[in-house]
Design a protein around this motif. Structure first.
Motif, short mmCIF file in Angstrom:
data_model
loop_
_atom_site.label_atom_id
_atom_site.label_comp_id
_atom_site.label_asym_id
_atom_site.label_seq_id
_atom_site.Cartn_x
_atom_site.Cartn_y
_atom_site.Cartn_z
N VAL A 1 0.88 -1.16 0.00
CA VAL A 1 0.00 0.00 0.00
C VAL A 1 0.93 1.22 0.00
O VAL A 1 1.62 1.48 0.98
N ARG B 1 -1.97 3.20 -4.04
CA ARG B 1 -2.18 3.91 -2.79
C ARG B 1 -3.46 3.40 -2.12
O ARG B 1 -4.28 2.74 -2.75
N GLU B 2 -3.64 3.77 -0.85
CA GLU B 2 -4.84 3.32 -0.13
C GLU B 2 -6.10 3.78 -0.84
O GLU B 2 -7.07 3.01 -0.97
N TRP C 1 -6.73 1.56 -3.77
CA TRP C 1 -7.26 0.26 -3.35
C TRP C 1 -8.74 0.36 -3.03
O TRP C 1 -9.54 -0.51 -3.43
N ILE D 1 -6.75 -2.41 6.98
CA ILE D 1 -5.46 -2.63 6.34
C ILE D 1 -4.44 -2.85 7.44
O ILE D 1 -4.18 -1.96 8.25
N ILE E 1 -4.63 -6.50 3.24
CA ILE E 1 -5.88 -5.76 3.09
C ILE E 1 -7.01 -6.74 3.31
O ILE E 1 -7.23 -7.64 2.50
#
Length: 414
Positions: free
Chosen positions: A353, A380-381, A384, A398, A409
Motif C-alpha cells: 500500500v 495507494r490506499e 485500493w 489494512i 488488506i
C-alpha cells in the motif's frame, strides 16, 4: 537577456558542485547518536539505514550523483552480470574468509587477467567485494548472496526481459503522448520487445528467464514480515474463529499461489487450523508441483474464469493484482466475489500500500518496473478503496507491520 541567462547558468553550475543539503548533516548525525548504546534490532537497523541514505544524499553533490548514475551504476550492473556468468561469485564464496588474488580468479574462470582485474576493481569500488591489497579481494555478505541463484537470478532476468523496455521508455511515452499505460498487452514491454504477448506469457516461453524470475521472487520475499505471524494479523480471532465444521470446509484458497509457499508457511505456523488449504494456479504451473501428500492441496485454475471453490472462509491473493491494470483486476475480483458467502467469506490481499508521502524506494522502484513490464502498478490506499469498491467489496482493515513490507488488506462483500 543573454547576460541574465549566462548568470542563471553559472549559478546552476555552482549548485552542481555543492553538497545536496549540507544544513541537514548535523541533524542526521545527531539522529544516529542514540543508537550507539542500543542493540541493533531490525527496527533500529531500518531506521538507521534510512538516516544513512539521507546522509549520503545530503553530502553528495549533484555532479557526483550524475556521474554515479551515468557511469558507475550502469557499468556495475554489467559487471555483476559478467561476474555471475563466468562464476566469480561462486569461486569467491569457496574461500569466504580469505583474500583471493585476481590471478587465481582469472585462471579458474579462464578470463583475461587484465579484464578480471578491471572488473574486480569496479565491483570493489561499488561495495560488492572488499579490496584488502592490490589485486587481492575478500568476499562480502553481498557477494556471498550473489553466489546463490535466487539472488543472482534477478540480474540475469532483468537483463534479458526488462532492460530494453526500460531504456526505451522515453520513445514509448513520446509515441503515446505521455499517457499512463493501462493495457496489459500494449505497454512499454510490448513496444520495446515487439510482441503482443503479456510479459508473463512471454517469459513462460523462455524457461531460463522464467526460472531466473522465480528465483528473483523468492529473494524478494526473503526475510520480509509475514502476515501470518502473531504480531501482524490476528489469525485466530479474525480468520479461524468462524470456520465451518466438516471435512470439506475450505479455510484458505490461495489464488495464483504458484508452488504453494504461502500456504505451506501458513500450515507450519498454524498447524491446528481447521479447514482445507487450496492453492490455485495455471495448469502448467500446477504440473510442476511435486506430487507429495500433505495438508496443502493444488488445483489448476485460471483466475480470469469462474472460481470453482464456493463459500471458503477466505480467498487470498498475494502479489497478484499489482501485476494487472484495473480492468483485469476487476475481472479477477468479480469471479471471487461471485464465489463468496455473504457474512462469512473474506478476501485477503497481501500487497504493498503506497503511502501518500515518503514512499520507500523499493515500492516506487517496483511500481515503475510493473508499469514497464505489465502496464500495472502499486496502489495507494485511496486507489485500493476505489478498485475494491468497483468490484463489490469494502475494506475492513489494512494491516501493516512496524518494520514495513507488504500489508494485508482485509475485505468483505459490500
Amino acid at each position: 537577456m543573454a547576460v541574465k541567462l549566462d548568470e542563471f547558468s553559472s549559478s546552476l553550475d555552482a549548485v552542481a558542485i555543492q553538497a545536496g543539503d549540507v544544513v541537514t548533516v548535523p541533524h542526521l548525525i545527531t539522529d544516529m547518536l542514540p543508537y550507539l548504546d542500543l542493540p541493533i534490532n531490525e527496527h533500529h537497523r531500518l531506521h538507521l539505514l534510512r538516516i544513512a541514505r539521507l546522509l549520503v544524499q545530503a553530502l553528495e553533490t549533484p555532479r557526483e550523483t550524475v556521474i554515479r548514475l551515468c557511469w558507475a551504476e550502469p557499468t556495475l550492473y554489467g559487471a555483476i552480470i559478467v561476474a555471475i556468468d563466468c562464476g566469480i561469485f561462486s569461486y569467491m564464496s569457496q574461500t569466504p574468509n580469505e583474500p583471493v588474488p585476481v590471478e587465481y580468479l582469472a585462471r579458474v574462470t579462464e578470463m583475461d587477467p587484465i579484464l578480471t582485474s578491471r572488473l574486480m576493481k569496479h565491483l570493489s569500488a561499488m561495495g560488492i567485494f572488499q579490496e584488502s591489497a592490490p589485486d587481492l579481494y575478500l568476499a562480502t555478505n553481498l557477494s556471498k548472496a550473489l553466489a546463490l541463484s535466487k539472488y543472482a537470478g534477478g540480474f540475469t532476468c532483468m537483463a534479458e526481459g526488462a532492460m530494453k523496455a526500460i531504456y526505451r521508455l522515453p520513445e514509448y511515452f513520446r509515441s503515446t503522448g505521455y499517457r499512463n499505460p493501462d493495457e496489459a498487452t500494449a505497454g512499454p514491454f510490448q513496444f520495446a520487445y515487439e510482441t503482443s504477448q503479456h510479459w508473463f506469457q512471454w517469459v513462460s516461453e523462455r524457461p531460463a528467464i522464467c526460472q531466473q524470475f522465480n528465483h528473483h521472487m523468492s529473494a524478494y520475499h526473503q526475510g520480509r514480515p509475514s502476515w501470518m505471524d502473531r504480531d501482524f494479523y490476528p489469525v485466530e480471532n479474525a480468520l479461524l474463529n468462524l470456520v465451518k465444521p466438516g471435512p470439506n470446509a475450505v479455510l484458505l484458497v490461495d489464488i495464483g499461489g504458484g508452488f504453494g509457499h504461502d500456504l505451506q508457511e501458513f500450515h507450519q505456523k498454524h498447524p491446528s487450523a481447521p479447514g482445507r488449504l487450496i492453492v490455485q494456479d495455471k495448469a502448467d504451473v500446477i504440473q510442476q508441483v511435486p506430487n507429495e501428500p500433505g495438508k496443502v492441496e493444488f488445483m489448476a485454475h485460471d483466475f480470469f474464469t469462474e472460481q470453482p471453490i464456493k463459500g471458503a472462509r477466505a480467498y487470498y491473493l498475494h502479489s497478484v493484482l499489482h501485476d494487472w491494470p484495473d480492468a483485469e483486476c476487476r475481472r479477477i475480483l468479480r469471479h471471487i466475489s461471485d464465489a463468496m458467502a455473504p457474512g462469512y467469506s473474506k478476501l485477503l490481499i497481501n500487497e504493498n500500500v503506497v503511502p501518500d508521502q515518503k514512499a520507500d524506494w523499493q515500492i516506487t522502484g517496483l511500481d515503475l518496473m510493473l508499469m514497464t513490464l505489465a502496464s500495472a502498478r502499486e496502489r495507494r490506499e485511496s486507489e485500493w478503496h476505489q478498485l475494491l469498491t468497483d468490484a463489490g467489496f469494502m475494506i475492513v482493515h489494512i494491516w501493516s507491520h512496524i518494520n514495513g513490507g507488504e500489508s494485508l488488506i482485509e475485505c468483505q462483500l459490500a
